[in-house]
Design a protein around this motif. Structure first.
Motif, PDB file in Angstrom:
ATOM      1  N   LYS A  85       1.256  11.673  -1.101  1.00 40.78           N
ATOM      2  CA  LYS A  85      -0.117  11.670  -1.367  1.00 40.78           C
ATOM      3  C   LYS A  85      -0.998  11.980  -0.109  1.00 40.78           C
ATOM      4  CE  LYS A  85      -1.841   8.152  -3.590  1.00 40.78           C
ATOM      5  NZ  LYS A  85      -2.215   6.893  -4.060  1.00 40.78           N
ATOM      6  N   PHE A  86      -1.882  12.348  -0.204  1.00 43.76           N
ATOM      7  CA  PHE A  86      -3.098  12.948   0.827  1.00 43.76           C
ATOM      8  C   PHE A  86      -3.682  11.668   1.447  1.00 43.76           C
ATOM      9  CE2 PHE A  86      -3.422  16.823  -1.518  1.00 43.76           C
ATOM     10  CZ  PHE A  86      -3.008  17.743  -0.629  1.00 43.76           C
ATOM     11  N   ILE A  87      -3.470  11.737   2.733  1.00 48.14           N
ATOM     12  CA  ILE A  87      -3.962  10.434   3.526  1.00 48.14           C
ATOM     13  C   ILE A  87      -5.509  10.632   3.785  1.00 48.14           C
ATOM     14  CG2 ILE A  87      -4.137   9.337   5.957  1.00 48.14           C
ATOM     15  CD1 ILE A  87      -1.079  10.334   6.027  1.00 48.14           C
ATOM     16  N   LYS A  88      -6.386   9.448   3.601  1.00 49.03           N
ATOM     17  CA  LYS A  88      -7.707   9.585   3.841  1.00 49.03           C
ATOM     18  C   LYS A  88      -8.283   8.596   4.644  1.00 49.03           C
ATOM     19  CE  LYS A  88      -8.201  11.849  -0.893  1.00 49.03           C
ATOM     20  NZ  LYS A  88      -8.643  11.830  -2.187  1.00 49.03           N
ATOM     21  N   ASP A  89      -9.058   8.511   5.378  1.00 54.71           N
ATOM     22  CA  ASP A  89     -10.039   7.713   5.983  1.00 54.71           C
ATOM     23  C   ASP A  89     -10.803   6.826   4.985  1.00 54.71           C
ATOM     24  OD1 ASP A  89      -9.166   8.502   8.583  1.00 54.71           O
ATOM     25  OD2 ASP A  89     -10.699   9.860   8.829  1.00 54.71           O
ATOM     26  N   ILE A  90     -11.377   5.935   5.569  1.00 56.96           N
ATOM     27  CA  ILE A  90     -12.090   4.852   4.789  1.00 56.96           C
ATOM     28  C   ILE A  90     -13.296   5.315   4.324  1.00 56.96           C
ATOM     29  CG2 ILE A  90     -13.576   3.971   6.906  1.00 56.96           C
ATOM     30  CD1 ILE A  90     -12.992   1.220   5.641  1.00 56.96           C
ATOM     31  N   ASP A  91     -13.640   6.315   4.700  1.00 54.59           N
ATOM     32  CA  ASP A  91     -14.892   7.087   4.137  1.00 54.59           C
ATOM     33  C   ASP A  91     -14.396   8.131   2.995  1.00 54.59           C
ATOM     34  OD1 ASP A  91     -14.012   9.217   5.441  1.00 54.59           O
ATOM     35  OD2 ASP A  91     -15.748   9.507   6.718  1.00 54.59           O
ATOM     36  N   GLY A  92     -13.308   8.018   2.692  1.00 59.61           N
ATOM     37  CA  GLY A  92     -12.881   8.992   1.675  1.00 59.61           C
ATOM     38  C   GLY A  92     -12.314  10.381   2.047  1.00 59.61           C
ATOM     39  N   SER A  93     -12.648  10.907   3.472  1.00 55.86           N
ATOM     40  CA  SER A  93     -12.563  12.032   4.064  1.00 55.86           C
ATOM     41  C   SER A  93     -11.089  12.418   4.389  1.00 55.86           C
ATOM     42  CB  SER A  93     -13.039  12.527   5.252  1.00 55.86           C
ATOM     43  OG  SER A  93     -12.927  11.490   6.199  1.00 55.86           O
ATOM     44  N   LEU A  94     -10.537  13.560   4.036  1.00 55.91           N
ATOM     45  CA  LEU A  94      -9.208  13.859   4.229  1.00 55.91           C
ATOM     46  C   LEU A  94      -8.751  13.841   5.817  1.00 55.91           C
ATOM     47  CD1 LEU A  94      -9.168  16.832   1.766  1.00 55.91           C
ATOM     48  CD2 LEU A  94      -7.768  14.736   1.559  1.00 55.91           C
ATOM     49  N   VAL A  95      -7.732  13.627   6.146  1.00 60.94           N
ATOM     50  CA  VAL A  95      -7.235  13.713   7.510  1.00 60.94           C
ATOM     51  C   VAL A  95      -6.495  14.972   7.857  1.00 60.94           C
ATOM     52  CG1 VAL A  95      -5.795  12.395   9.060  1.00 60.94           C
ATOM     53  CG2 VAL A  95      -6.941  11.120   7.534  1.00 60.94           C
ATOM     54  N   ARG A  96      -7.041  15.821   8.756  1.00 58.31           N
ATOM     55  CA  ARG A  96      -6.393  17.013   8.996  1.00 58.31           C
ATOM     56  C   ARG A  96      -5.275  17.022   9.983  1.00 58.31           C
ATOM     57  NH1 ARG A  96     -10.900  21.241   8.471  1.00 58.31           N
ATOM     58  NH2 ARG A  96      -9.715  22.420   9.859  1.00 58.31           N
ATOM     59  N   LYS A  97      -4.207  17.782   9.853  1.00 52.12           N
ATOM     60  CA  LYS A  97      -3.094  17.862  10.642  1.00 52.12           C
ATOM     61  C   LYS A  97      -3.641  18.388  12.258  1.00 52.12           C
ATOM     62  CE  LYS A  97       0.164  19.237   7.266  1.00 52.12           C
ATOM     63  NZ  LYS A  97       1.214  20.277   6.945  1.00 52.12           N
ATOM     64  N   GLU A  98      -3.044  17.932  12.939  1.00 48.38           N
ATOM     65  CA  GLU A  98      -3.174  18.134  14.595  1.00 48.38           C
ATOM     66  C   GLU A  98      -3.780  19.554  14.830  1.00 48.38           C
ATOM     67  OE1 GLU A  98      -4.703  17.249  18.546  1.00 48.38           O
ATOM     68  OE2 GLU A  98      -4.021  15.837  16.851  1.00 48.38           O
ATOM     69  N   GLU A  99      -2.879  20.552  14.310  1.00 50.13           N
ATOM     70  CA  GLU A  99      -3.030  22.031  14.655  1.00 50.13           C
ATOM     71  C   GLU A  99      -4.050  22.502  13.987  1.00 50.13           C
ATOM     72  OE1 GLU A  99       0.529  21.589  11.677  1.00 50.13           O
ATOM     73  OE2 GLU A  99      -0.318  20.442  13.348  1.00 50.13           O
ATOM     74  N   TYR A 100      -4.709  21.752  12.963  1.00 53.06           N
ATOM     75  CA  TYR A 100      -5.684  22.489  12.279  1.00 53.06           C
ATOM     76  C   TYR A 100      -7.214  21.805  12.326  1.00 53.06           C
ATOM     77  CZ  TYR A 100      -2.413  24.813   9.074  1.00 53.06           C
ATOM     78  OH  TYR A 100      -1.357  25.783   8.837  1.00 53.06           O
ATOM     79  N   LEU A 101      -7.504  21.042  13.744  1.00 44.55           N
ATOM     80  CA  LEU A 101      -8.441  20.557  14.060  1.00 44.55           C
ATOM     81  C   LEU A 101      -9.200  21.519  14.570  1.00 44.55           C
ATOM     82  CD1 LEU A 101      -7.197  17.204  15.783  1.00 44.55           C
ATOM     83  CD2 LEU A 101      -8.536  17.537  13.641  1.00 44.55           C
ATOM     84  N   VAL A 102     -10.733  21.489  14.565  1.00 44.42           N
ATOM     85  CA  VAL A 102     -11.455  22.697  14.915  1.00 44.42           C
ATOM     86  C   VAL A 102     -11.869  22.265  16.258  1.00 44.42           C
ATOM     87  CG1 VAL A 102     -14.012  23.525  14.641  1.00 44.42           C
ATOM     88  CG2 VAL A 102     -12.570  22.726  12.588  1.00 44.42           C
ATOM     89  N   ARG A 103     -11.617  23.182  17.139  1.00 48.53           N
ATOM     90  CA  ARG A 103     -12.014  23.026  18.923  1.00 48.53           C
ATOM     91  C   ARG A 103     -12.671  24.127  19.233  1.00 48.53           C
ATOM     92  NH1 ARG A 103      -6.560  21.268  18.033  1.00 48.53           N
ATOM     93  NH2 ARG A 103      -6.064  18.832  18.594  1.00 48.53           N
TER      94      ARG A 103
END
Length: 378
Positions: free
Chosen positions: A360-378
């Motif tokens: 199951k997709f992991i979501k924060d308390i606001d319902g937003s999906l949690v990105r994998k570390e290598e897919y974060l915007v930098r």
């Protein structure tokens, strides 16, 4: 995931290409707009085409409008050039009050406006089926916009259709598409957002007949050739700058909201329809970028913000589910929240977003999906 070294667009965007320096072709297109294109020559080309296509005694062109900043600007621009347009609005999926107000304002600029109120029963059936098949809640509306306008061009014998910005020039695409200034059946099938689903594929859905879908089918080739219908992107002939477009539209009565709209940091995007914000969220779960990324990239390319600011804005605004828009969408379609979430999860990118041990997709308390570390915007 690679992110453009000039803007913040990831390489997950369909049809986007990166050069050996890690720069996306949309950024290279902006450089060409600034340094290589002779805009005076392009304007002359446009006026020459207009002159050749002035074959209708009543109207010089047809414009598909929503009342948004872009269509308001299109109307103002062609009127400045001395043209008399016939404007066509294909009704949004879930219209908003500010959208109705802006459409009325556009009408009051001094144009004839036909508002197409599509068959709501057929349209809702298309909407419910399209999101299941394509993961796009606006599939049927995008198709309707690009087919209804040429239908009216044929019916009124008006050869010239004026569209707005050129998507491939502004947002990236194959090199050949940037020199292709015409929107026709081929463009619709290749770039119009059909996602592999043709309108003919919808025949039989909940009893829908071919006759029910006539408005959504591109006009026959013989009718297009008889009238000589040509659809041109205004942004191919005149340098497009969203801030200048907004400024001019604002000065002529276009209204925005006080707060930013859901899915981005701006207050002028997709004001006419709640469903558009759901569409932006679905793009995010598929590709890992949404409307905030689109806006940030344009602002960076145009020099209004730095890349560092763009990174902060994207990380702050992209990915939060648009609660109000989703509520309106559920009320409209009749889907339960559980049904909607199941559809969204089926299109969510497993490479980009984290899942638990049960898949199951992991979501924060606001319902937003949690990105994998290598897919974060930098």
């Amino acid at each position: 995931m690679r992110i453009c070294t000039k803007c913040v667009m990831p390489d997950t965007k369909p049809d986007l290409h990166f050069d050996e320096f890690g720069v996306c072709d949309a950024c290279r297109s902006q450089e060409a707009k600034n340094q290589k294109i002779d805009w005076d020559k392009r304007e002359k080309e446009f006026l020459d085409i207009v002159h050749v296509n002035k074959k209708n005694a009543d109207y010089d062109c047809v414009i598909g409008v929503s009342g948004g900043k872009d269509s308001t600007f299109q109307v103002l621009k062609v009127k400045e050039l001395g043209l008399n347009p016939l404007c066509i609005c294909f009704e949004p999926t879930i219209p908003t009050e500010i959208g109705r107000k802006n459409l009325e304002n556009l009408n009051n600029l001094g144009v004839d406006l036909i508002h197409v109120k599509r068959n709501p029963i057929v349209y809702k059936k298309l909407a419910r089926e399209a999101i299941k098949r394509t993961g796009d809640c606006e599939w049927q509306n995008h198709l309707g916009i690009f087919t209804v306008v040429p239908h009216f061009a044929v019916k009124f014998n008006i050869p010239l259709i004026i569209w707005g910005e050129s998507p491939q020039i502004e947002y990236g695409g194959p090199a050949s598409s940037k020199t292709r200034n015409i929107l026709d059946r081929q463009w619709l099938e290749e770039f119009g957002g059909l996602l592999g689903n043709r309108i003919s594929d919808m025949i039989g859905v909940e009893g829908i007949t071919e006759r029910d879908l006539s408005l959504y089918m591109y006009p026959k080739d013989e009718d297009i050739h008889r009238v000589g219908v040509t659809g041109l992107f205004l942004g191919y002939y005149f340098k497009w700058d969203l801030r200048e477009v907004l400024k001019k539209s604002h000065a002529n009565g276009f209204s925005t909201t006080i707060r930013p709209v859901e899915t981005t940091y701006e207050n002028f995007e997709n004001l006419d329809c709640y469903s558009n914000h759901v569409h932006d969220y679905l793009k995010y779960v598929k590709y890992g970028f949404g409307r905030a990324t689109d806006n940030a990239c344009l602002d960076i390319r145009l020099g209004y913000i730095s890349r560092e600011e763009g990174v902060r804005l994207v990380n702050k605004y992209d990915g939060i589910p648009p609660r109000l828009a989703i509520k309106e969408y559920l009320d409209y379609t009749g889907f339960t929240r559980a049904e909607f979430d199941l559809i969204v999860d089926s299109f969510t990118n497993k490479r980009i977003f984290q899942r638990d041990a049960n898949g199951k997709f992991i979501k924060d308390i606001d319902g937003s999906l949690v990105r994998k570390e290598e897919y974060l915007v930098r």
